[in-house]
Design a protein around this motif. Sequence first.
Motif, PDB file in Angstrom:
ATOM      1  N   THR A 229       3.044  -3.319   0.939  1.00 20.78           N
ATOM      2  CA  THR A 229       2.781  -4.706   1.324  1.00 20.78           C
ATOM      3  C   THR A 229       4.032  -5.569   1.153  1.00 20.78           C
ATOM      4  O   THR A 229       4.296  -6.461   1.970  1.00 20.78           O
ATOM      5  CB  THR A 229       1.631  -5.284   0.490  1.00 20.78           C
TER       6      THR A 229
ATOM      7  N   VAL B  67      -3.694   4.622  -4.662  1.00 23.12           N
ATOM      8  CA  VAL B  67      -3.524   4.011  -3.335  1.00 23.12           C
ATOM      9  C   VAL B  67      -3.158   2.533  -3.469  1.00 23.12           C
ATOM     10  O   VAL B  67      -2.281   2.025  -2.751  1.00 23.12           O
ATOM     11  CB  VAL B  67      -4.814   4.170  -2.501  1.00 23.12           C
ATOM     12  N   GLY B  68      -3.803   1.848  -4.403  1.00 24.46           N
ATOM     13  CA  GLY B  68      -3.501   0.440  -4.597  1.00 24.46           C
ATOM     14  C   GLY B  68      -2.070   0.206  -5.051  1.00 24.46           C
ATOM     15  O   GLY B  68      -1.388  -0.692  -4.544  1.00 24.46           O
TER      16      GLY B  68
ATOM     17  N   TRP C  89      -5.370  -3.004  -1.000  1.00 25.72           N
ATOM     18  CA  TRP C  89      -5.312  -1.573  -0.696  1.00 25.72           C
ATOM     19  C   TRP C  89      -6.274  -0.800  -1.592  1.00 25.72           C
ATOM     20  O   TRP C  89      -6.911   0.168  -1.152  1.00 25.72           O
ATOM     21  CB  TRP C  89      -3.902  -1.051  -0.867  1.00 25.72           C
TER      22      TRP C  89
ATOM     23  N   GLY D  83       0.170   1.029  -2.166  1.00 22.70           N
ATOM     24  CA  GLY D  83      -0.068   0.037  -1.119  1.00 22.70           C
ATOM     25  C   GLY D  83       0.555  -1.313  -1.438  1.00 22.70           C
ATOM     26  O   GLY D  83       0.987  -2.036  -0.539  1.00 22.70           O
TER      27      GLY D  83
END
Length: 532
Positions: free
Chosen positions: A420, A412-413, A466, A416
């Motif tokens: 961003t 997810v990071g 994230w 994300g």
Amino acid sequence: MGQPSSQASNAIIYLTYGAFLVTGVWVAWLWRGQSKKDFLAANRTQKAIPLALNFIASALGSGILFTYPEISTIAGVQGLLVYALASSLPLLAFGLLGPIIRRKCPEGFVLTEWTRQRYGVIAALYLSILTLITLFLYMVAELSALQQVVSILTGLDGLWAVVAECIVTTIYTALGGFRISFITDNIQGAMVIGLIILGVITVGVETKVDRSLVASSDLLGTSLLGWQLIYILPVAILTNDFFISGFWLRTFASKTDKDLRIGTSIATVAVAIVLTLVGVSGLLAVWTGAWPGDPPQEGSIAFFLLLEQLPAWVVGIVLVMVVSLSTAAFDSLQSAMVSTGSNDIFRNRLNIWWVRLAVVLVIVPVAVVALKSPSILQIYLVSDLVSASSIPVLVIGLSSRCYWWRGFEVVVGGLGGMLTVFIFGTVYYGNAKDGANLLLLEQSLYVSDWSAFGAFVAAPIGGLLWGFGAFAVRIGVQWLLAKARGHRFDAFDQLPPADPPLYTGSREQSSDENGGEPVTIGKASSSRGKFL
């Protein structure tokens, strides 16, 4: 430019390739009895100096003749020094983090194996996809650079040099695998250092600097871009090096941690010097009046404009250097892609002949895309932006204190972080189309605004935000589920370590001739890493 004749150029190019082919095949013949494990990796077998030469050969490539002179023409000495140091210093990270990862994953040979052990299958496959895409892009960039360099230096069609390189590296890599790449990189790395020293002496003797142009060029001062690059380049290159499996193969190949630290230290110094010397050609092109020229030319060809003022035999030396640079970088990427795919996708269960076939098949799409001559710098930048989003959330798991960090947060990071960048671009430009284009850095890195800087700030920071947001959501959902089902909430329980070794099946102990630590050979097994 004192351009060699077409006959001389062809002789230089193809005799050099012929020498590498003969050497590679001969070494492959000497190692013809090696196991599949040896074909894919060479864990704990190499001393410091061979490691250093390999890191040097893998860190360079013919693309440096475009990118480093170009930054010199745009951001001057400040930009060049930042670029050279940002490209070389990250090699020290392998000497620092390599021993940690080797202890945690003693029988792996790529970073994705540790990721599988630490974060589970889904996160490992996610990282593997990013790694394979990065290697593919780097291979495309290398062949594209080679084609352009040969065309500019000789006036010949660079297509045939690309074809020759693909054939040569594919033959000896398919026959001998990573060990052959390692040995040939020793030779090519030593050759490149010697040729660059010779080239620098030649350019220093033959080049005539106009002192009036030095003062008027403003290349000795500082600039906004130069200050921005102090942040952008270290973040971009350091994180992207984590995706280069060739570096990890060499990290795991070191006999001891001491050899690894010495090897990476030597390579760091050598690479910094080489890149600085290559980049200085951009400054000299400006100060001799060769660049920008009439009509004005792009800064990426400043090195070649400088060569126009030098004798033909200098171009001959540069041709040999180009072939050596490109072959060394390309076979490293080739073997790294095959080793990564075999380990991550097929778990090292493929017969060695299928692995050799994969070496041949990989080259086809790479060559097809490379012949379209895409922007080399843009390829690197897109890859850098992806890594800047993904690596910060990945390395949190290196700390044993962060045992609660899971693969869900990593995926997810990473995704994300890219989202961003899009959000930042949309806000910065005022429309979604330009925000999407920022993901591809279509305006390049060398712009007069803050868009590229903002993108490389948004990627890692956004990725971390994230990631921690995903952590909070996961913990919250798991707590609610535990409460609803009447189970104990165990999200913060520390996972038991993976049972060593990470390879199972038919077992065989082997050690190197110099009494190194035994290495167990077999098939990859599952690990205890958890995604949720």
